[in-house]
Write a protein that holds these residues in place. Structure first.
Motif, short mmCIF file in Angstrom:
data_model
loop_
_atom_site.label_atom_id
_atom_site.label_comp_id
_atom_site.label_asym_id
_atom_site.label_seq_id
_atom_site.Cartn_x
_atom_site.Cartn_y
_atom_site.Cartn_z
N PHE A 1 0.82 -1.20 0.00
CA PHE A 1 0.00 0.00 0.00
C PHE A 1 0.86 1.26 0.00
CE2 PHE A 1 -3.31 -2.89 1.92
CZ PHE A 1 -4.04 -2.96 0.74
N GLY A 2 2.02 1.20 0.62
CA GLY A 2 2.95 2.33 0.57
C GLY A 2 3.44 2.59 -0.84
N ALA A 3 3.77 1.52 -1.57
CA ALA A 3 4.22 1.67 -2.95
C ALA A 3 3.10 2.21 -3.84
CB ALA A 3 4.72 0.33 -3.49
N ILE A 4 1.89 1.73 -3.63
CA ILE A 4 0.75 2.23 -4.42
C ILE A 4 0.51 3.70 -4.12
CG2 ILE A 4 -1.76 2.07 -4.71
CD1 ILE A 4 -1.42 -0.99 -4.28
N SER A 5 0.55 4.08 -2.86
CA SER A 5 0.34 5.48 -2.48
C SER A 5 1.44 6.37 -3.03
CB SER A 5 0.28 5.63 -0.96
OG SER A 5 -0.81 4.93 -0.45
N ALA A 6 2.68 5.91 -2.97
CA ALA A 6 3.80 6.70 -3.50
C ALA A 6 3.65 6.91 -5.00
CB ALA A 6 5.12 6.01 -3.18
N GLY A 7 3.27 5.86 -5.71
CA GLY A 7 3.06 5.98 -7.15
C GLY A 7 1.95 6.96 -7.49
N ALA A 8 0.85 6.89 -6.75
CA ALA A 8 -0.27 7.81 -7.00
C ALA A 8 0.12 9.24 -6.68
CB ALA A 8 -1.47 7.39 -6.15
N ASN A 9 0.86 9.45 -5.59
CA ASN A 9 1.29 10.80 -5.24
C ASN A 9 2.29 11.36 -6.23
OD1 ASN A 9 -0.35 11.13 -2.97
ND2 ASN A 9 1.12 10.09 -1.66
N MET A 10 3.13 10.52 -6.82
CA MET A 10 4.08 10.99 -7.83
C MET A 10 3.38 11.30 -9.14
SD MET A 10 7.48 8.66 -7.02
CE MET A 10 7.13 7.63 -8.39
N ALA A 11 2.27 10.62 -9.44
CA ALA A 11 1.57 10.83 -10.70
C ALA A 11 0.73 12.11 -10.70
CB ALA A 11 0.69 9.63 -11.01
N MET A 12 0.31 12.57 -9.52
CA MET A 12 -0.55 13.76 -9.47
C MET A 12 0.08 15.00 -10.08
SD MET A 12 -2.81 13.63 -6.03
CE MET A 12 -2.21 12.31 -5.02
N PRO A 13 1.31 15.37 -9.74
CA PRO A 13 1.89 16.57 -10.37
C PRO A 13 2.07 16.41 -11.88
CG PRO A 13 3.21 15.89 -8.49
CD PRO A 13 2.18 14.84 -8.70
N VAL A 14 2.35 15.19 -12.32
CA VAL A 14 2.48 14.94 -13.76
C VAL A 14 1.15 15.20 -14.45
CG1 VAL A 14 3.01 13.19 -15.50
CG2 VAL A 14 4.35 13.30 -13.40
N GLY A 15 0.07 14.74 -13.86
CA GLY A 15 -1.26 14.98 -14.41
C GLY A 15 -1.62 16.45 -14.47
N VAL A 16 -1.21 17.19 -13.44
CA VAL A 16 -1.48 18.63 -13.42
C VAL A 16 -0.74 19.33 -14.55
CG1 VAL A 16 -1.15 20.73 -12.07
CG2 VAL A 16 -2.04 18.69 -10.97
N VAL A 17 0.51 18.96 -14.77
CA VAL A 17 1.30 19.57 -15.84
C VAL A 17 0.70 19.24 -17.21
CG1 VAL A 17 3.55 19.54 -17.00
CG2 VAL A 17 3.42 19.68 -14.51
N ILE A 18 0.38 17.98 -17.42
CA ILE A 18 -0.22 17.58 -18.70
C ILE A 18 -1.56 18.27 -18.90
CG2 ILE A 18 -1.20 15.62 -19.96
CD1 ILE A 18 1.03 13.90 -18.69
N GLY A 19 -2.37 18.33 -17.85
CA GLY A 19 -3.67 19.01 -17.96
C GLY A 19 -3.51 20.49 -18.28
N GLY A 20 -2.52 21.14 -17.66
CA GLY A 20 -2.29 22.56 -17.95
C GLY A 20 -1.86 22.80 -19.38
N ILE A 21 -0.98 21.94 -19.89
CA ILE A 21 -0.55 22.07 -21.28
C ILE A 21 -1.72 21.86 -22.23
CG2 ILE A 21 0.89 20.99 -23.06
CD1 ILE A 21 2.96 20.44 -20.80
N MET A 22 -2.53 20.85 -21.94
CA MET A 22 -3.69 20.58 -22.80
C MET A 22 -4.68 21.74 -22.77
SD MET A 22 -4.35 16.53 -22.13
CE MET A 22 -5.88 16.55 -23.01
N LEU A 23 -4.91 22.32 -21.59
CA LEU A 23 -5.83 23.46 -21.49
C LEU A 23 -5.34 24.63 -22.33
CD1 LEU A 23 -6.82 23.47 -17.74
CD2 LEU A 23 -8.35 23.23 -19.68
N ASP A 24 -4.05 24.89 -22.30
CA ASP A 24 -3.49 25.99 -23.09
C ASP A 24 -3.61 25.74 -24.59
OD1 ASP A 24 -2.81 27.60 -20.99
OD2 ASP A 24 -0.72 26.94 -20.90
#
Length: 84
Positions: free
Chosen positions: A12-35
């Motif tokens: 569960f620690g590994a799953i949580s770490a992976g999810a927490n690392m993916a969140m900023p990546v999603g924000v960056v990709i979402g921001g680029i797509m919005l622009d």
């Protein structure tokens, strides 16, 4: 229970770490797509992605097996003199 009790914290620690690392990546990709394409196409893409992921879970056989009990092998009783 597919994960042994002794390893659950690590899994569960590994799953949580992976999810927490993916969140900023999603924000960056979402921001680029919005622009580049605008708000409505991004909302449509996100909605379709969620729908596809949700429907895909209906056809994944592992989710149908989650409630099944796993037969654990019986442990042999240890005799008191075996450890002496």
């Amino acid at each position: 229970e597919r994960v042994p009790a002794a390893l659950r914290g690590r899994v569960f620690g590994a799953i949580s770490a992976g999810a927490n690392m993916a969140m900023p990546v999603g924000v960056v990709i979402g921001g680029i797509m919005l622009d580049r394409v605008g708000l409505r196409p991004v909302y449509l893409l996100v909605a379709v992605s969620f729908l596809i992921c949700t429907v895909a879970m209906l056809f994944n056989p592992i989710f149908h097996q989650m409630d099944k009990q796993i037969d654990k092998p019986a442990q042999e009783p240890q005799s008191a003199g075996a450890n002496a």
